[in-house]
Every structure is written in structure tokens, then in C-alpha cells.
Design a protein around this motif. Structure first.
Motif, PDB file in Angstrom:
ATOM      1  N   LEU A   1     -45.681  -3.654 -34.488  1.00  0.00           N
ATOM      2  CA  LEU A   1     -44.667  -4.444 -35.196  1.00  0.00           C
ATOM      3  C   LEU A   1     -43.427  -4.655 -34.331  1.00  0.00           C
ATOM      4  N   PHE A   2     -43.082  -3.652 -33.527  1.00  0.00           N
ATOM      5  CA  PHE A   2     -41.889  -3.760 -32.692  1.00  0.00           C
ATOM      6  C   PHE A   2     -42.173  -4.414 -31.341  1.00  0.00           C
TER       7      PHE A   2
ATOM      8  N   HIS B   1     -27.582  -8.042 -42.969  1.00  0.00           N
ATOM      9  CA  HIS B   1     -28.559  -7.659 -41.965  1.00  0.00           C
ATOM     10  C   HIS B   1     -28.582  -8.657 -40.806  1.00  0.00           C
TER      11      HIS B   1
ATOM     12  N   ARG C   1     -30.221  12.006 -35.467  1.00  0.00           N
ATOM     13  CA  ARG C   1     -30.055  10.993 -36.502  1.00  0.00           C
ATOM     14  C   ARG C   1     -31.213  10.005 -36.385  1.00  0.00           C
ATOM     15  N   LEU C   2     -31.824   9.715 -37.519  1.00  0.00           N
ATOM     16  CA  LEU C   2     -32.932   8.764 -37.527  1.00  0.00           C
ATOM     17  C   LEU C   2     -32.653   7.742 -38.627  1.00  0.00           C
ATOM     18  N   LYS C   3     -32.663   6.461 -38.243  1.00  0.00           N
ATOM     19  CA  LYS C   3     -32.376   5.399 -39.208  1.00  0.00           C
ATOM     20  C   LYS C   3     -33.533   4.418 -39.222  1.00  0.00           C
ATOM     21  N   TRP C   4     -33.918   4.024 -40.412  1.00  0.00           N
ATOM     22  CA  TRP C   4     -34.962   3.006 -40.573  1.00  0.00           C
ATOM     23  C   TRP C   4     -34.377   1.902 -41.442  1.00  0.00           C
ATOM     24  N   GLU C   5     -34.411   0.670 -40.958  1.00  0.00           N
ATOM     25  CA  GLU C   5     -33.931  -0.479 -41.729  1.00  0.00           C
ATOM     26  C   GLU C   5     -35.048  -1.496 -41.824  1.00  0.00           C
ATOM     27  N   ALA C   6     -35.256  -2.015 -43.003  1.00  0.00           N
ATOM     28  CA  ALA C   6     -36.309  -3.020 -43.178  1.00  0.00           C
ATOM     29  C   ALA C   6     -36.060  -3.795 -44.460  1.00  0.00           C
ATOM     30  N   THR C   7     -36.811  -4.860 -44.632  1.00  0.00           N
ATOM     31  CA  THR C   7     -36.793  -5.606 -45.881  1.00  0.00           C
ATOM     32  C   THR C   7     -37.676  -4.851 -46.869  1.00  0.00           C
TER      33      THR C   7
ATOM     34  N   GLN D   1     -37.638  -7.988 -38.537  1.00  0.00           N
ATOM     35  CA  GLN D   1     -36.844  -7.534 -39.674  1.00  0.00           C
ATOM     36  C   GLN D   1     -36.952  -6.029 -39.927  1.00  0.00           C
ATOM     37  N   ARG D   2     -37.203  -5.293 -38.858  1.00  0.00           N
ATOM     38  CA  ARG D   2     -37.245  -3.839 -38.957  1.00  0.00           C
ATOM     39  C   ARG D   2     -36.380  -3.270 -37.836  1.00  0.00           C
ATOM     40  N   ARG D   3     -35.743  -2.170 -38.115  1.00  0.00           N
ATOM     41  CA  ARG D   3     -34.920  -1.546 -37.095  1.00  0.00           C
ATOM     42  C   ARG D   3     -35.112  -0.035 -37.195  1.00  0.00           C
ATOM     43  N   LEU D   4     -35.344   0.586 -36.055  1.00  0.00           N
ATOM     44  CA  LEU D   4     -35.516   2.036 -36.023  1.00  0.00           C
ATOM     45  C   LEU D   4     -34.604   2.595 -34.946  1.00  0.00           C
ATOM     46  N   LYS D   5     -33.766   3.557 -35.343  1.00  0.00           N
ATOM     47  CA  LYS D   5     -32.823   4.146 -34.377  1.00  0.00           C
ATOM     48  C   LYS D   5     -33.031   5.647 -34.351  1.00  0.00           C
ATOM     49  N   TRP D   6     -33.016   6.190 -33.169  1.00  0.00           N
ATOM     50  CA  TRP D   6     -33.096   7.646 -32.993  1.00  0.00           C
ATOM     51  C   TRP D   6     -31.906   8.060 -32.138  1.00  0.00           C
TER      52      TRP D   6
ATOM     53  N   ASN E   1     -35.799  -3.034 -32.527  1.00  0.00           N
ATOM     54  CA  ASN E   1     -35.288  -4.036 -33.460  1.00  0.00           C
ATOM     55  C   ASN E   1     -36.139  -5.294 -33.347  1.00  0.00           C
TER      56      ASN E   1
END
Lengths: 242, 242
Positions: free
Chosen positions: B217-218, A236, A184-190, B182-187, B179
């Protein structure tokens, strides 16, 4: 009497927790039910495009025509933001959506959570998959691009742009989620504002980036499903506090 | 009487929901409290390493010495799995952890959720940041590697390996989370067994991959904080059903 007060308190607590639990589930639930099949478009603007021209001219000290305030003679007008074609159109921000729909035939989808199903992932770069997403009273542009930053090594870049100003964009958070093969890969951003260049967001790599092997792991029969959810930034920041 | 029964039911419901809410919060909470500072090590095994030799020999039709079943004369013995050094050691799986601690000075941390703080991200590739993580009755090896797959373009690769068999590894899910800004990346993925090559997992790109601009950025002041959580696969499948 004290007992009844406690019972009432417990019921209120229950309602509050049930709401919080529902919210948490909604925010992190697997991608929504609405699946939109998006066909690829071989990008036609990789010759001297608007943004390439912008970069060249900015290197030469000429203000880039890409940025809204400098791009157009009338500051109320914005250039066409379609990432696919170099288009001479310019107009007010409010009519960008109808221009993209009518002239560039970009579909628009409703709903807070949708699944973007990009087909024919094997097609050679440069290829774009594009859709508009209407949600929370605004329209967003989702761009998935297959591009070769390093020759012979195509990568996939996915980002979401608000069809609005940067100030409006700051009010939202978008999430892109891939989920397959026990990964699972999730990317969250503005989201960025459409007034910025999609091309520069992608060339900066400030988006979801997938190499070919990961894209294959997440693909099913040549199609890549990306779950998309948009929330207001309040959600968020409350998540960040968790 | 009916009223009291209902009150009791409501209280039970409340306890159940509070537990579920706590669980949801725990699973998705921001990275844990335990922060471990991990210093980089310039990898010394990028000359003809065990895995490179394995690949070469497999190309020549010789069985690769990298895989456990073929690598060692006694099937009970496994070679040293330290990603940093080519080491002639081999021993039983149960003593790999003590070998890694004593000979290769790899630290071990306890706890289901930890923060891996990799320092000096600016150091040139190839560089590794390595730690062992003890959790749920097992030991895991976390490897963050800076490597140039494409010359002049270093990337960061992070993966988690179980110091155990592939069958044991299938029982777990690990999550790496970045995190910031304002960016978040999950694997999230199933850890690989240490009996497979770390090098091949990274060269396949089947792990968390970051380009330099995203890593910047992170990062905060040259250090990258990676939140790590390990759960049993049951939690993973229940999430997938959500």
C-alpha cells in the motif's frame, strides 16, 4: 496612513498565524484528556462467522452475504456489524448505533480526541476491545483485536470504522497514536465504512498492526493507551501539502 | 505612545509566532526534498553470523562477542557493524564510518530530513537496504530489512542506529514516515547505538514493522519511500509535553 494600514495588516497576519498555530497544535497534540477504560471481550464468533462464511461462499462463487448490497433482501437494511457476535439482526443504518448499544452493550464516547485504554492485554487471542466514538456529527466504531495470524504469535490490530456509507467515510481521517517509553507510533487513514467487514480489514492488515513485543513496550501495567483523533479529510489533505 | 508600544509588541509577537509556526511545520512537514535511491543487497551473512554466533554462545553461557565491551580484546576497538557481511575488521569507533564507506560501499547522505527510496521491494527475503545518514554532527545507519520471521510471511523492519555510544544515542530522536494512498505511518524512537546488534533490534521487533500488504500500500511501482528526520531529544520531549 500607510503606517496604520501596515499595522492593521500585521494584526490580521498575527490573528491568522495564531489560529494556524493553534490548529497545528491541536492536530498534533498528545492524545486528549478523555480516557475511556475498555475491558476485553473474548470473541465468540470465531467459529463459522458471518465473514468467514462470506469468504467461503465467495470462493464457491456465491455472492458474499457480508456486503450490504448483497447481504440483505431489502437494500435499505444492513446486517448487525458487531464484530463480537454472529447476530441475526438487520436494520436501517440509522439504528445500527442503538442496536450496538442496547443489544451488544458497546459504550459510546463523545469528543474529537479521546484515549482508548485497553486493559488486560495479556489475555489469550482471540480477544476484542470495542468502543463507539461520537464525533463531528457521526459515530465511529473502534476495534482493537488480538489475533494469531501465525500460530503462537499473537498480534494486535486496531482500526476505525464509520457507522455510515463508504462515501461518508471518505470525508474523514482518523489517527491512532501510541506514545510511551521514548517511542511513538502513529497511524492515520481514512476510516472504512461499517458496511465493509471489520474482519477483512484486519485480515488484510490495512490497519495499525503491533507485534507482542511492541505492544508490551507501549503498555503500562497490562493496559495499552491509544490516543484517537478524528478530523475531516480537508485537514488531512492540507497536512499532506505541508 | 501607548499605541506605538502595542504595535511594536504585536510585531514581536508576529515574528515569534511565525518562527514557531515554521518550526512546527518543519518538524511535521512531509518528508524532505533530498531523495536517495537505495538498491537492495541480498544479505550474505545469514549463515552463522556474528549475532547468531553471539546468541548461541550466550545460550551456552559464553559471553556474547556481539557487545562492544566483551567482544574485543582492546575495549577501545569495536567490531565491524555492517549488517550485511560477517567481517573480521575491528577498529576505533571514529573510523567505523570510513570502514563502512570504503570496504562495504555504503553511501552517506547529508541533511536533517531525507527520503530513503528503497527499490525492488518484491525481492525475496533476506534482503537489506542500507544507507548512512550524516546529520547534527553525527552519522547514523539506516537499515531496512525484509525478513521471514514466520515462514512464508516476509515482513519489513526499519531502524536507525547511531554510529556512536549508547549515551550519545540518547540525545537523538529519529522519525521514519510512510505516506501514501491516504495512509500515514510514523515511527519515532531514540536510535540505538551501533555497538548493539542491528539483528537483535530487528528480531525484538523494536522498530518500524510492516507486513507485506501494508508495504504494498505504501509502495509505488515496487519502491518504498521512507521519510527520515532526526532531531535532538529536546525537540522530542517538548513535543511530548504538547
Amino acid at each position: 496612513m500607510l503606517f496604520f494600514t501596515q499595522c492593521f495588516g500585521a494584526v490580521l497576519d498575527l490573528i491568522h498565524l495564531r489560529f494556524q498555530h493553534y490548529k497545528a497544535k491541536r492536530v498534533f497534540s498528545a492524545a486528549g484528556q478523555l480516557v475511556c477504560v475498555v475491558n476485553p471481550t473474548h470473541s465468540l464468533k470465531y467459529a463459522p462467522s458471518r465473514c468467514a462464511a462470506a469468504q467461503e461462499s465467495s470462493e464457491q462463487g456465491i455472492p458474499p452475504p457480508c456486503h450490504h448490497h448483497e447481504a440483505v433482501h431489502d437494500p435499505q437494511l444492513v446486517p448487525c456489524t458487531c464484530p463480537l457476535f454472529s447476530c441475526p439482526w438487520e436494520g436501517h443504518l440509522e439504528v445500527v448505533v442503538s442496536h450496538l448499544r442496547q443489544t451488544h452493550r458497546i459504550n459510546i464516547l463523545q469528543g474529537a480526541e479521546i484515549v482508548f485504554l485497553a486493559t488486560d492485554m495479556h489475555l489469550p487471542a482471540p480477544t476484542d476491545w470495542i468502543i463507539m466514538h461520537s464525533c463531528l456529527g457521526h459515530q465511529f466504531l473502534l476495534v482493537l483485536r488480538k489475533q494469531e495470524k501465525y500460530e503462537g504469535h499473537p498480534q494486535f490490530f486496531a482500526t476505525m470504522m464509520l457507522i455510515g456509507t463508504p462515501t461518508q467515510a471518505d470525508n474523514f481521517t482518523y489517527r491512532l497514536e501510541l506514545n510511551r517509553n521514548q517511542r511513538r507510533l502513529k497511524w492515520e487513514a481514512t476510516p472504512r465504512s461499517i458496511l465493509e467487514c471489520v474482519d477483512s480489514v484486519i485480515s488484510d492488515g490495512d490497519c495499525l498492526v503491533l507485534n507482542t513485543s511492541l505492544a508490551q513496550l507501549f503498555s503500562d501495567n497490562g493496559s495499552l493507551a491509544i490516543g484517537i483523533a478524528i478530523t475531516t479529510s480537508k485537514v488531512h489533505s492540507s497536512e499532506a501539502e505541508m
